[in-house]
Design a protein around this motif. Structure first.
Motif, PDB file in Angstrom:
ATOM      1  N   ASP A  67     -11.496   1.887   0.049  1.00 17.76           N
ATOM      2  CA  ASP A  67     -10.621   2.892   0.660  1.00 17.76           C
ATOM      3  C   ASP A  67     -10.820   2.986   2.164  1.00 17.76           C
ATOM      4  N   SER A  88       1.528  -7.252  -3.403  1.00 17.88           N
ATOM      5  CA  SER A  88       2.044  -6.170  -4.255  1.00 17.88           C
ATOM      6  C   SER A  88       1.229  -6.043  -5.545  1.00 17.88           C
ATOM      7  N   GLN A  91      -2.067  -4.476  -4.691  1.00 18.21           N
ATOM      8  CA  GLN A  91      -1.868  -3.037  -4.496  1.00 18.21           C
ATOM      9  C   GLN A  91      -1.730  -2.316  -5.834  1.00 18.21           C
ATOM     10  N   SER A  92      -1.105  -2.963  -6.814  1.00 20.44           N
ATOM     11  CA  SER A  92      -0.988  -2.369  -8.156  1.00 20.44           C
ATOM     12  C   SER A  92      -2.366  -2.167  -8.770  1.00 20.44           C
ATOM     13  N   ALA A  94      -5.227  -1.884  -7.074  1.00 22.03           N
ATOM     14  CA  ALA A  94      -5.927  -0.864  -6.281  1.00 22.03           C
ATOM     15  C   ALA A  94      -5.427   0.546  -6.576  1.00 22.03           C
ATOM     16  N   SER A  95      -4.165   0.689  -6.948  1.00 19.67           N
ATOM     17  CA  SER A  95      -3.620   2.019  -7.183  1.00 19.67           C
ATOM     18  C   SER A  95      -3.791   2.497  -8.626  1.00 19.67           C
ATOM     19  N   SER A  96      -4.310   1.661  -9.495  1.00 16.24           N
ATOM     20  CA  SER A  96      -4.528   2.055 -10.891  1.00 16.24           C
ATOM     21  C   SER A  96      -5.780   2.925 -10.988  1.00 16.24           C
ATOM     22  N   SER A  97      -5.595   4.178 -11.375  1.00 19.98           N
ATOM     23  CA  SER A  97      -6.748   5.077 -11.500  1.00 19.98           C
ATOM     24  C   SER A  97      -7.688   4.610 -12.611  1.00 19.98           C
ATOM     25  N   ARG A 100      -9.713   1.804 -11.068  1.00 21.28           N
ATOM     26  CA  ARG A 100     -10.598   2.392 -10.050  1.00 21.28           C
ATOM     27  C   ARG A 100     -11.755   3.142 -10.709  1.00 21.28           C
ATOM     28  N   THR A 144      -1.899  -4.955 -15.699  1.00 17.56           N
ATOM     29  CA  THR A 144      -1.361  -4.314 -14.498  1.00 17.56           C
ATOM     30  C   THR A 144      -0.555  -5.292 -13.654  1.00 17.56           C
TER      31      THR A 144
END
Length: 147
Positions: A67, A88, A91-92, A94-97, A100, A144
């Motif tokens: 981050d 892209s 990013q998918s 990285a944005s998956s909670s 993460r 993902t």
């Protein structure tokens, strides 16, 4: 997945290491010393067979460092450009909670670091796939990105 590589110095034993300069696989200190009798150089990053792409690696592997942008770059060699994930898809991931949250687990971080720093990453990946949490993480990443 690639199997074990043969030592390119003695051409007899399975390699355990790679020359830090030219990356040829070797099996022992004796083979490394023999290899170093003649100067070697880093391989050309871009050839017909290999394509270089910048890779990013958090040090250490934590969500907070990703981050904050605290990353280092290292060369990454692939056989085909299609093996490189598009921004892209990264990013998918990285944005998956769910992903993460998974990589906050110290055991998973250790497995990933072992793969990344290994002279034989294919072997370490095979070992890591025996772990249920690691297998779940890889399946979540693949779903993902739509693989």
């Amino acid at each position: 997945m690639m199997g074990p590589r043969k030592c390119e110095v003695c051409e007899e034993s399975q390699s355990k290491y790679k020359c830090p300069s030219c990356l040829i696989p070797y099996c022992s200190l004796a083979c490394f010393k023999k290899h170093k009798e003649t100067p070697c150089t880093k391989p050309e990053p871009i050839t017909e067979e290999k394509i270089e792409t910048p890779c990013t690696k958090p040090e250490p592997l934590t969500v907070e460092n990703v981050d904050s942008g605290s990353i280092i770059r290292k060369p990454c060699y692939v056989d085909e450009a299609s093996e490189v994930l598009q921004k892209s898809k990264l990013q998918s991931i990285a944005s998956s909670s769910e992903i993460r949250d998974s990589i906050k687990d110290e055991k998973l971080q250790k497995l990933i670091q072992n793969i990344d720093s290994s002279a034989n990453p294919e072997y370490e990946l095979d070992k890591a796939m025996e772990d249920d949490e690691f297998r779940f993480l890889t399946e979540k990443i693949l779903s993902t990105i739509g693989s």
